[in-house]
Design a protein around this motif. Structure first.
Motif, PDB file in Angstrom:
ATOM      1  N   THR A 213       0.803  -1.231   0.000  1.00 36.50           N
ATOM      2  CA  THR A 213       0.000   0.000   0.000  1.00 36.50           C
ATOM      3  C   THR A 213       0.833   1.276   0.000  1.00 36.50           C
ATOM      4  O   THR A 213       0.396   2.288  -0.525  1.00 36.50           O
ATOM      5  CB  THR A 213      -0.944   0.041   1.222  1.00 36.50           C
ATOM      6  OG1 THR A 213      -0.139  -0.001   2.418  1.00 36.50           O
ATOM      7  CG2 THR A 213      -1.925  -1.115   1.194  1.00 36.50           C
ATOM      8  N   HIS A 214       2.017   1.227   0.600  1.00 41.95           N
ATOM      9  CA  HIS A 214       2.868   2.427   0.559  1.00 41.95           C
ATOM     10  C   HIS A 214       4.312   2.088   0.908  1.00 41.95           C
ATOM     11  O   HIS A 214       4.602   1.043   1.473  1.00 41.95           O
ATOM     12  CB  HIS A 214       2.320   3.540   1.452  1.00 41.95           C
ATOM     13  CG  HIS A 214       2.380   3.232   2.923  1.00 41.95           C
ATOM     14  ND1 HIS A 214       1.537   2.322   3.519  1.00 41.95           N
ATOM     15  CD2 HIS A 214       3.177   3.723   3.905  1.00 41.95           C
ATOM     16  CE1 HIS A 214       1.810   2.274   4.813  1.00 41.95           C
ATOM     17  NE2 HIS A 214       2.817   3.102   5.082  1.00 41.95           N
ATOM     18  N   PHE A 215       5.160   3.019   0.575  1.00 45.84           N
ATOM     19  CA  PHE A 215       6.602   2.788   0.684  1.00 45.84           C
ATOM     20  C   PHE A 215       7.137   3.119   2.083  1.00 45.84           C
ATOM     21  O   PHE A 215       7.866   4.084   2.283  1.00 45.84           O
ATOM     22  CB  PHE A 215       7.330   3.604  -0.393  1.00 45.84           C
ATOM     23  CG  PHE A 215       8.791   3.279  -0.513  1.00 45.84           C
ATOM     24  CD1 PHE A 215       9.197   2.038  -0.975  1.00 45.84           C
ATOM     25  CD2 PHE A 215       9.756   4.203  -0.148  1.00 45.84           C
ATOM     26  CE1 PHE A 215      10.548   1.729  -1.066  1.00 45.84           C
ATOM     27  CE2 PHE A 215      11.111   3.902  -0.240  1.00 45.84           C
ATOM     28  CZ  PHE A 215      11.504   2.662  -0.698  1.00 45.84           C
ATOM     29  N   HIS A 216       6.718   2.329   3.078  1.00 50.32           N
ATOM     30  CA  HIS A 216       7.323   2.367   4.416  1.00 50.32           C
ATOM     31  C   HIS A 216       7.799   0.959   4.729  1.00 50.32           C
ATOM     32  O   HIS A 216       7.070  -0.009   4.464  1.00 50.32           O
ATOM     33  CB  HIS A 216       6.305   2.820   5.475  1.00 50.32           C
ATOM     34  CG  HIS A 216       6.296   4.298   5.691  1.00 50.32           C
ATOM     35  ND1 HIS A 216       5.205   4.954   6.213  1.00 50.32           N
ATOM     36  CD2 HIS A 216       7.243   5.241   5.453  1.00 50.32           C
ATOM     37  CE1 HIS A 216       5.476   6.251   6.292  1.00 50.32           C
ATOM     38  NE2 HIS A 216       6.706   6.456   5.834  1.00 50.32           N
ATOM     39  N   ASP A 217       8.994   0.863   5.319  1.00 51.66           N
ATOM     40  CA  ASP A 217       9.595  -0.474   5.447  1.00 51.66           C
ATOM     41  C   ASP A 217       8.766  -1.457   6.263  1.00 51.66           C
ATOM     42  O   ASP A 217       8.838  -2.656   6.041  1.00 51.66           O
ATOM     43  CB  ASP A 217      11.031  -0.397   5.960  1.00 51.66           C
ATOM     44  CG  ASP A 217      11.120   0.197   7.343  1.00 51.66           C
ATOM     45  OD1 ASP A 217      10.211   0.966   7.707  1.00 51.66           O
ATOM     46  OD2 ASP A 217      12.084  -0.103   8.068  1.00 51.66           O
ATOM     47  N   ASP A 218       7.949  -0.958   7.197  1.00 52.57           N
ATOM     48  CA  ASP A 218       7.121  -1.913   7.954  1.00 52.57           C
ATOM     49  C   ASP A 218       5.983  -2.478   7.099  1.00 52.57           C
ATOM     50  O   ASP A 218       5.225  -3.329   7.550  1.00 52.57           O
ATOM     51  CB  ASP A 218       6.584  -1.299   9.254  1.00 52.57           C
ATOM     52  CG  ASP A 218       5.889   0.030   9.048  1.00 52.57           C
ATOM     53  OD1 ASP A 218       6.285   0.763   8.120  1.00 52.57           O
ATOM     54  OD2 ASP A 218       4.956   0.336   9.800  1.00 52.57           O
ATOM     55  N   HIS A 219       5.912  -2.005   5.857  1.00 50.81           N
ATOM     56  CA  HIS A 219       4.893  -2.530   4.933  1.00 50.81           C
ATOM     57  C   HIS A 219       5.493  -3.266   3.734  1.00 50.81           C
ATOM     58  O   HIS A 219       4.776  -3.905   2.991  1.00 50.81           O
ATOM     59  CB  HIS A 219       3.973  -1.405   4.464  1.00 50.81           C
ATOM     60  CG  HIS A 219       3.144  -0.849   5.582  1.00 50.81           C
ATOM     61  ND1 HIS A 219       1.803  -1.110   5.718  1.00 50.81           N
ATOM     62  CD2 HIS A 219       3.493  -0.086   6.654  1.00 50.81           C
ATOM     63  CE1 HIS A 219       1.347  -0.521   6.814  1.00 50.81           C
ATOM     64  NE2 HIS A 219       2.357   0.109   7.393  1.00 50.81           N
ATOM     65  N   TYR A 220       6.812  -3.137   3.557  1.00 52.18           N
ATOM     66  CA  TYR A 220       7.409  -3.847   2.413  1.00 52.18           C
ATOM     67  C   TYR A 220       8.692  -4.615   2.780  1.00 52.18           C
ATOM     68  O   TYR A 220       9.328  -5.213   1.912  1.00 52.18           O
ATOM     69  CB  TYR A 220       7.712  -2.879   1.255  1.00 52.18           C
ATOM     70  CG  TYR A 220       8.838  -1.895   1.528  1.00 52.18           C
ATOM     71  CD1 TYR A 220      10.166  -2.321   1.570  1.00 52.18           C
ATOM     72  CD2 TYR A 220       8.579  -0.551   1.727  1.00 52.18           C
ATOM     73  CE1 TYR A 220      11.199  -1.433   1.843  1.00 52.18           C
ATOM     74  CE2 TYR A 220       9.609   0.343   1.995  1.00 52.18           C
ATOM     75  CZ  TYR A 220      10.908  -0.102   2.050  1.00 52.18           C
ATOM     76  OH  TYR A 220      11.916   0.763   2.325  1.00 52.18           O
ATOM     77  N   LYS A 294      -3.973   9.594   3.629  1.00 59.16           N
ATOM     78  CA  LYS A 294      -3.239  10.818   3.983  1.00 59.16           C
ATOM     79  C   LYS A 294      -2.062  10.350   4.840  1.00 59.16           C
ATOM     80  O   LYS A 294      -2.219  10.046   6.034  1.00 59.16           O
ATOM     81  CB  LYS A 294      -4.173  11.739   4.774  1.00 59.16           C
ATOM     82  CG  LYS A 294      -3.563  13.034   5.248  1.00 59.16           C
ATOM     83  CD  LYS A 294      -4.668  13.900   5.862  1.00 59.16           C
ATOM     84  CE  LYS A 294      -4.081  15.045   6.649  1.00 59.16           C
ATOM     85  NZ  LYS A 294      -3.629  14.643   7.989  1.00 59.16           N
ATOM     86  N   HIS A 295      -0.923  10.198   4.199  1.00 61.53           N
ATOM     87  CA  HIS A 295       0.197   9.550   4.899  1.00 61.53           C
ATOM     88  C   HIS A 295       1.459   9.806   4.086  1.00 61.53           C
ATOM     89  O   HIS A 295       1.612   9.298   2.983  1.00 61.53           O
ATOM     90  CB  HIS A 295      -0.093   8.049   4.986  1.00 61.53           C
ATOM     91  CG  HIS A 295       0.858   7.286   5.856  1.00 61.53           C
ATOM     92  ND1 HIS A 295       0.869   7.396   7.227  1.00 61.53           N
ATOM     93  CD2 HIS A 295       1.821   6.377   5.543  1.00 61.53           C
ATOM     94  CE1 HIS A 295       1.787   6.581   7.715  1.00 61.53           C
ATOM     95  NE2 HIS A 295       2.392   5.958   6.722  1.00 61.53           N
ATOM     96  N   ILE A 296       2.342  10.628   4.623  1.00 65.41           N
ATOM     97  CA  ILE A 296       3.541  10.976   3.863  1.00 65.41           C
ATOM     98  C   ILE A 296       4.590   9.872   4.008  1.00 65.41           C
ATOM     99  O   ILE A 296       4.891   9.442   5.112  1.00 65.41           O
ATOM    100  CB  ILE A 296       4.159  12.302   4.365  1.00 65.41           C
ATOM    101  CG1 ILE A 296       3.118  13.432   4.370  1.00 65.41           C
ATOM    102  CG2 ILE A 296       5.385  12.699   3.528  1.00 65.41           C
ATOM    103  CD1 ILE A 296       2.666  13.895   3.012  1.00 65.41           C
ATOM    104  N   GLY A 321      -5.318   1.189   5.364  1.00 59.92           N
ATOM    105  CA  GLY A 321      -3.902   1.459   5.160  1.00 59.92           C
ATOM    106  C   GLY A 321      -3.478   2.504   6.178  1.00 59.92           C
ATOM    107  O   GLY A 321      -4.290   2.957   7.003  1.00 59.92           O
ATOM    108  N   ASP A 322      -2.206   2.874   6.147  1.00 63.01           N
ATOM    109  CA  ASP A 322      -1.757   3.934   7.048  1.00 63.01           C
ATOM    110  C   ASP A 322      -2.334   5.246   6.535  1.00 63.01           C
ATOM    111  O   ASP A 322      -2.067   5.640   5.397  1.00 63.01           O
ATOM    112  CB  ASP A 322      -0.222   4.027   7.051  1.00 63.01           C
ATOM    113  CG  ASP A 322       0.408   2.908   7.868  1.00 63.01           C
ATOM    114  OD1 ASP A 322      -0.335   2.035   8.343  1.00 63.01           O
ATOM    115  OD2 ASP A 322       1.648   2.919   8.025  1.00 63.01           O
ATOM    116  N   SER A 323      -3.113   5.911   7.372  1.00 65.46           N
ATOM    117  CA  SER A 323      -3.712   7.168   6.911  1.00 65.46           C
ATOM    118  C   SER A 323      -4.258   7.963   8.079  1.00 65.46           C
ATOM    119  O   SER A 323      -4.871   7.403   8.989  1.00 65.46           O
ATOM    120  CB  SER A 323      -4.852   6.871   5.933  1.00 65.46           C
ATOM    121  OG  SER A 323      -5.461   8.079   5.537  1.00 65.46           O
TER     122      SER A 323
HETATM  123 ZN   LIG Z   1       3.368   4.011   6.975  1.00 68.80          ZN
END
Ligand SMILES: [Zn+2]
Length: 431
Positions: A213-220, A294-296, A321-323
């Motif tokens: 869902t997004h480019f944060h290491d805890d998600h990929y 909404k998540h940078i 997702g993270d938002s």
């Molecule tokens: Zn995140």
């Protein structure tokens, strides 16, 4: 007496030519057939050929069944005889295909591969057997079934900085696994996802698609391992040759696209964007819609939430997702919610943590929301917007551990809905 028995009888009697003739009539592909070929070559003093054949049989020894143990002994006996008489130059050429191989190398190779093999296993055989045993738990086969729908949480507490928590072993974890009528879909394989996935008895064979869902290491974090496994599987064409779907938000897609090494392994590689998002068909009657967040992340905000429509079950699964919460996110959700009666909604909400401002904001008559995640205030607004039949709390900060189940009970009684805590392989069956 089988044909091969007759061949062997001819060899013992010294009738090599008739043995060879008979052997050529043998249609099977058994190891014994090749052993007898090698034996004829040896008797006829064609040592090179005998040696090559014996090595071929020997390295297929994983296929020796219990009844072929005797055959294995015979192969090894002959191999020893041949290596004793074969000249070093030939041996060298066969083993290394190089004439610069010093004698020392050969001794070590010979010892590791053929040493002690007469009755015990050689070192190489021990290694190979161990290899098989070590990889056994990766070969459990498919563990999901058709007509079955669930979402499982291979997640513990939220862990966006796990490397800084050296003493904390409980927190690691990330990712969901959905079984959609025998289509296995991973969502956000973060830290320790694969460990948690395999520990829960799942198998690589269960996977058909991956969403990030997004480019944060805890998600990929475990994505490179997954892509490497997919590459290996595709390269070796293990078992039935299936293809995989990748659905990544734009930033993750761009960062990882060099790892989609062999395009033919993938059925689809899709960039997910919530802008003018259309439903993407996953399989018959099941579709995916990227939702606004909404998540940078590092550079841009290309993250998405995930909505999955399951027609057969008249169910929508909404993963925030993270938002952080924003009324525009509510508008985006509402646009995609099916209002027909009889449809159920399962909301997977990423809370993260609490902030005192959430409580104070009501006093000053001004809404305050945590920017990066739902927090408590955003969670409640999200529940009011989606109006789910079940809400599953997720992406939970470890500091919430002592109160998270109390929060769940409060939500249940306030909104008269089912509220679960999505951790430790919690499995929610969609029925
Ligand atoms: Zn995140």
């Amino acid at each position: 007496m089988t044909l091969l028995d007759k061949v062997e009888e001819n060899i013992r009697g010294g009738y090599y030519k008739s043995a060879e003739k008979l052997l050529k009539k043998e249609n099977s592909d058994s190891l014994r057939k090749y052993y007898l070929f090698a034996l004829i070559c040896y008797m006829k003093n064609d040592l090179d050929k005998a040696y090559k054949l014996l090595l071929k049989i020997y390295f297929n020894s994983n296929e020796f069944t219990q009844s072929e143990i005797t055959l294995r002994r015979e192969v090894i006996d002959l191999l020893e005889k041949v290596t004793k008489v074969i000249d070093k130059g030939t041996y060298n050429a066969i083993i290394s295909k190089s004439d610069e191989n010093p004698e020392g190398d050969l001794d070590i190779i010979r010892t590791i591969y053929f040493g002690g093999i007469k009755y015990d296993l050689s070192m190489s055989e021990i290694v190979n057997l161990r290899k098989i045993r070590l990889s056994e738990n990766l070969k459990t086969g498919i563990t999901i079934f058709g007509n079955n729908y669930f979402i499982q949480f291979y997640k513990n507490y939220s862990s966006f900085t796990p490397l800084l928590n050296l003493k904390r072993k409980t927190s690691l974890g990330g990712g969901y696994f959905l079984n959609l009528d025998n289509y296995g879909l991973i969502i956000d394989p973060g830290h320790d996802f694969l460990n948690n996935f395999y520990s829960a008895g799942r198998s690589f064979e269960d996977i058909n698609g991956i969403i990030v869902t997004h480019f944060h290491d805890d998600h990929y974090a475990d994505l490179p391992s997954l892509l490497a496994l997919i590459y290996q599987r595709g390269k070796n064409k293990i078992k039935s040759y299936k293809k995989y779907d990748l659905f990544f938000d734009i930033e993750t897609y761009e960062k990882f696209q060099d790892l989609f090494l062999k395009k033919s392994i993938y059925d689809r590689t899709v960039k997910l964007s919530s802008k003018k998002a259309k439903a993407i068909s996953i399989k018959d009657g099941i579709s995916l819609i990227p939702l606004k967040t909404k998540h940078i992340t590092t550079i841009k905000n290309s993250g998405v939430g995930i909505l999955i429509n399951i027609e057969k079950k008249s169910t929508q699964v909404i993963i925030t997702g993270d938002s952080g919460w924003h009324y525009r996110i509510g508008e985006n959700y509402k646009k995609n919610l099916i209002k027909e009666s009889g449809w159920k909604r399962i909301l997977v909400a990423h809370i993260s943590t609490l902030h005192n401002e959430e409580a104070i904001s009501h006093v000053y008559n001004k809404s305050w929301f945590y920017g990066a995640h739902l927090g408590l205030h955003g969670l409640l607004k999200c529940i009011e917007c989606v109006n789910p039949t079940t809400v599953i709390l997720s992406e939970i900060g470890e500091e919430l551990a002592p109160v998270i189940y109390k929060i769940a009970r409060l939500i249940e009684s306030k909104y008269n809905i089912n509220c679960e805590v999505g951790m430790n392989s919690f499995k929610f069956i969609i029925d």
